[in-house]
Design an enzyme around this catalytic site. Structure first.
Site, mmCIF file in Angstrom:
data_model
loop_
_atom_site.group_PDB
_atom_site.id
_atom_site.type_symbol
_atom_site.label_atom_id
_atom_site.label_comp_id
_atom_site.label_asym_id
_atom_site.label_seq_id
_atom_site.Cartn_x
_atom_site.Cartn_y
_atom_site.Cartn_z
ATOM 1 N N GLY A 178 0.941 -1.281 0.058
ATOM 2 C CA GLY A 178 -0.008 -0.013 -0.053
ATOM 3 C C GLY A 178 0.952 1.268 0.000
ATOM 4 C CG ASP A 179 3.002 2.360 3.504
ATOM 5 O OD1 ASP A 179 2.235 3.255 3.681
ATOM 6 O OD2 ASP A 179 3.185 1.473 4.318
ATOM 7 C CB ILE A 180 5.751 0.007 -2.059
ATOM 8 C CG1 ILE A 180 6.640 -0.108 -1.127
ATOM 9 C CG2 ILE A 180 6.262 -0.185 -3.328
ATOM 10 C CD1 ILE A 180 7.381 -1.713 -0.716
#
Length: 827
Positions: A178-180
């Site tokens: 999700g962050d990446i």
């Protein structure tokens, strides 16, 4: 033409680009690390700190988890310490903005406005500034103020519902995708905005939501659900995306796992290599359809045979036979395997304070040029004197080349990349088609160069064409493109293609290593036609290294790359789990697009071409980010569904009263509010749970209590309470339910087409929101050869007579009677 070896740092793709990085944690710093790896001057802006010199470390010491974040996400960056709430600190920051190209943040919505450093305020100081903000749910809407972590956006997006071993608890991917993904889209958006600035002289604001990014990774599954009516049901770890059997993880005699992907063209080789030759002609398994029908009989035969030897033995044996295979590696094993070593994916940090530290290399490889090197992180505020005392004048972009009106006229949408022409030579794998779709969504003219259709293909009535899973798959990866059919194996077809190359900016392929050379369209050949061409090749293992010739599937790349070893329930003996979406291909696609945009910037400034070599395995390794340095120094990461990347607790999926799962993402700042919301304020000061360390020490007791509390309410009620208080937590949604979220309509993340086929399905929208370009819809995915005549007239300069002659000898093709979507597909 392959460029000569480059050693001059001024020729790194993003040399001269200054980025002010206000971001923290993962989503922001991961993106700015990519920019730094490509040569940008990234300046971390942190709160003031007492100046200190970097101190040497023991090179034999274990890299701790917290250090992993610093070594992997602050490397090769400069640092200034400023108090942005103080008028003096803010004034110093605005002086930096005057000479910067990009300001990059992942604050919660509203923070930059309160600080007086929002996009409009910064444009008043520097009209050329490109600003980029990453947040969980975007700047507007009912969820804008809700805290978001990787686990919650994986839950909300539908990804967790298709990830698991099919027996119970849904799983998030162990890598913080999700962050990446948010970082990938942010970097792509700001590089695209910089390309438009080179034409207009003006900056703009780029906004990326983590949830949007995860929704977009459902790509082809969205039209399959909202068109073909597919129900994805429970994850099937032993069945490939195209129904391939045998497929997935199998236990070996050393208690380690391998993953195989045995499509029909590999079936005989697999059986012979494993000593199961009798199965080749066994009437139960002779065809794919029969293997699917009799999988419950086939899998035990393979299981028993693979238990006879080690995972290393079977990986070597099957690789030698040319069968897609991968051992389920730990993160350290993934980096230390020979292909990763040969590709330079383990890079030592250079400088005081990072002695003995090894981190992940850059997967963006420019052929004939040295790989990226990385400097040790600097102490916070280390560059205050140097950067704050010497204002920088913002370099002026050279005058842009005149826009190609014919190319712009073929663009499907308005966007910052208008005028860019991309030739796509890809099958239907996401490593190619997803990448070029991102470019098309940003305004590039993307032309699919496809094999001619069958002579007897007379097309069909599109209004009556059924929306099959295969057709839905195609629409999910090919909107906003044009289609031209050429026979590249014929002299006339190849010469026609080279006419397109002469006007193109980028040629993109995901062929196996060696195919472009056989066709006479390798980078060297294309460079003779267009000396400035940027080429990009994406494949499983890249063009170099001992495995360059081997086939790869998404599942085998996930296994080899280490991601499967940290995904799953973590129960003893549990089967390792691959992420439900094909992140092997998606990861390569993201890095390819970033590399292309960086190469185009350098070409604009220096005239220099580039040949990019992107390996899906390299991309998987790079995404381990902050875990790479600790793992390479001996840290072992298990699959841990109920612990966050930083050790946060409570975390992960818990079952609710309605038998639905709800994922928590509770870091220290949210612990008191979470305890109260769960109805147990006494937990806040409970001596077992009062601090993060105590919660980790008493993890089993905490999870048991949280499990009991979560079971008292429905997932709908928990969602209402968590949103109301802005606490990170989310119900695990199916893919159709994920797109019923109020956020989706507000941000145009579910889109249909004005087209006989397209109006009967929907696709995921683009997560890159640009202040300079309002969304106005997508063009349908083209039918086979739909644009052959239009493109060859406008770009190749062919007249009707020339086109007719080429069609007569089957060098080019277009439908004469009716449109056709009859393409081969992996579905």
């Amino acid at each position: 033409m392959e460029p000569e070896n480059v050693t001059d740092p001024r020729l790194t793709p993003l040399h001269g680009l200054r980025v002010l990085d206000l971001s923290t944690v993962v989503a922001g710093p991961f993106g700015s690390d990519i920019l730094a790896s490509l040569g940008a001057e990234v300046i971390r802006v942190t709160p003031p700190a007492t100046p200190r010199a970097a101190e040497p470390r023991d090179p034999q010491a274990q890299v701790e988890d917290g250090e992993g974040f610093t070594f992997s996400l602050a490397r090769s960056k400069r640092s200034v310490g400023l108090d942005l709430k103080d008028p003096v600190g803010k004034a110093a920051f605005l002086r930096l903005v005057e000479g910067a190209d990009v300001v990059y943040d992942n604050f919660r919505p509203g923070v930059t406005h309160r600080l007086g450093i929002d996009s409009d305020s910064l444009k008043a100081v520097n009209p050329r500034i490109v600003t980029c903000s990453i947040s969980g749910f975007g700047s507007e809407g009912p969820w804008a103020a809700v805290g978001a972590y990787d686990v919650t956006v994986q839950a909300l997006s539908g990804a967790m519902s298709i990830t698991g071993d099919g027996t119970g608890m849904p799983c998030r991917w162990g890598v913080p995708i999700g962050d990446i993904t948010g970082a990938f889209y942010a970097v792509i958006g700001l590089l695209a905005a910089l390309e438009e600035r080179a034409r207009t002289g003006l900056g703009q604001h780029v906004e990326v939501s983590l949830l949007d990014g995860q929704l977009a990774l459902n790509s082809y599954r969205v039209p399959q659900a909202f068109g073909a009516g597919m129900d994805f049901g429970q994850p099937e770890p032993r069945k490939g995306g195209a129904g391939t059997v045998p497929y997935g993880p199998f236990l070996c005699g050393d208690d380690s796992w391998i993953v195989i992907g045995v499509a029909s063209n590999f079936w005989k080789r697999f059986c012979e290599a494993t000593g199961l030759g009798a199965l080749v002609d066994d009437p139960r398994f002779a065809t794919l359809a029969l293997r699917q029908k009799n999988q419950l009989a086939l899998d035990p035969l393979i299981e028993a045979r693979l238990l006879d030897d080690s995972s290393d033995h079977w990986q070597t044996t099957l690789m030698e036979a040319g069968v897609p295979v991968g051992k389920v590696n730990t993160i350290r094993q993934a980096f230390e395997q020979p292909q990763a070593q040969a590709r330079g994916m383990v890079v030592p940090l250079e400088g005081t304070g990072a002695e003995g530290v090894r981190t992940a290399g850059s997967p963006i490889r420019f052929m004939g040029e040295p790989g990226a090197t990385f400097a040790a992180p600097l102490p916070d505020g280390a560059d205050n004197d140097a950067l704050l005392s010497a204002p920088r004048a913002l370099p002026k972009d050279p005058d842009p080349a005149a826009a190609d009106a014919a190319v712009m006229g073929l663009a499907a949408v308005d966007g910052p990349l208008q005028g860019l022409m991309v030739l796509e030579l890809c099958g239907d794998e996401p490593s190619g088609t997803f990448a070029t779709q991102m470019l098309a969504d940003l305004g590039a003219t993307v032309i699919k160069v496809e094999r001619p259709g069958r002579p007897d293909d007379t097309g069909s009535d599109l209004a009556r064409t059924p929306v099959t899973p295969a057709l839905a798959y195609y629409f999910g990866l090919n909107r906003n493109k044009r289609s031209v059919c050429l026979d590249l194996k014929s002299d006339a077809g190849r010469e026609t293609f080279l006419k397109l190359v002469a006007r193109a900016d980028v040629v993109y392929d995901n062929y196996k290593t060696g195919v472009t050379a056989k066709l006479g369209i390798d980078p060297g050949s294309l460079g003779k036609v267009n000396p400035g061409i940027v080429t990009c090749s994406v494949c499983g293992f890249g063009k170099t290294g001992p495995w360059a010739h081997l086939p790869a599937y998404d599942a085998t790349i996930q296994a080899l790359g280490g991601g499967m070893s940290i995904t799953g329930t973590g129960e003893p003996g549990a089967m390792p789990v691959r992420w439900g979406n094909p992140i092997g291909g998606f990861g390569g696609a993201f890095y390819a697009v970033i590399g292309i945009l960086a190469a185009l910037r350098r070409r604009r400034l220096t005239g220099r071409p580039a040949s990019l070599d992107i390996a899906l395995l390299d991309a998987q390794l790079a995404m381990h980010a902050y875990r790479a340095a600790p793992a390479l120094s001996g840290r072992v990461y298990p699959a841990a569904q109920r612990r966050g990347g930083s050790g946060a607790l409570p975390y992960g999926p818990f079952l609710c009263a309605d038998a639905q799962w709800f994922a928590l993402g509770i870091t220290g700042q949210f612990w008191p509010a979470c305890a109260r919301t769960l109805g147990h304020p006494e937990w806040i000061d409970d001596p077992r749970f009062a601090t993060e360390n105590l919660r980790q020490e008493n993890e089993d007791a905490l999870n048991a209590l949280v499990t009991e509390a979560m079971a008292t309410q429905t997932s709908i009620e928990w969602q209402r309470r968590f949103v109301e208080l802005g606490i990170p937590g989310a119900a695990v949604k199916t893919i159709p339910d994920a797109f019923d979220h109020p956020h989706v309509a507000r941000r145009n993340m579910l889109v249909s087409f004005d087209h006989p086929v397209g109006q009967r399905l929907k696709v995921a929208g683009s997560p890159v929101k640009l202040s300079g370009h309002a969304f106005s819809g997508f063009r349908h995915a083209p039918s086979l050869g739909e644009d052959t005549q239009t493109v060859l007239r406008a770009i190749a300069g062919l007249d009707d007579r020339a086109l007719a002659a080429l069609r007569t000898d089957a060098s080019v093709w277009w439908p004469e009677d009716a449109p056709s979507y009859a393409r081969p597909s992996v579905v």
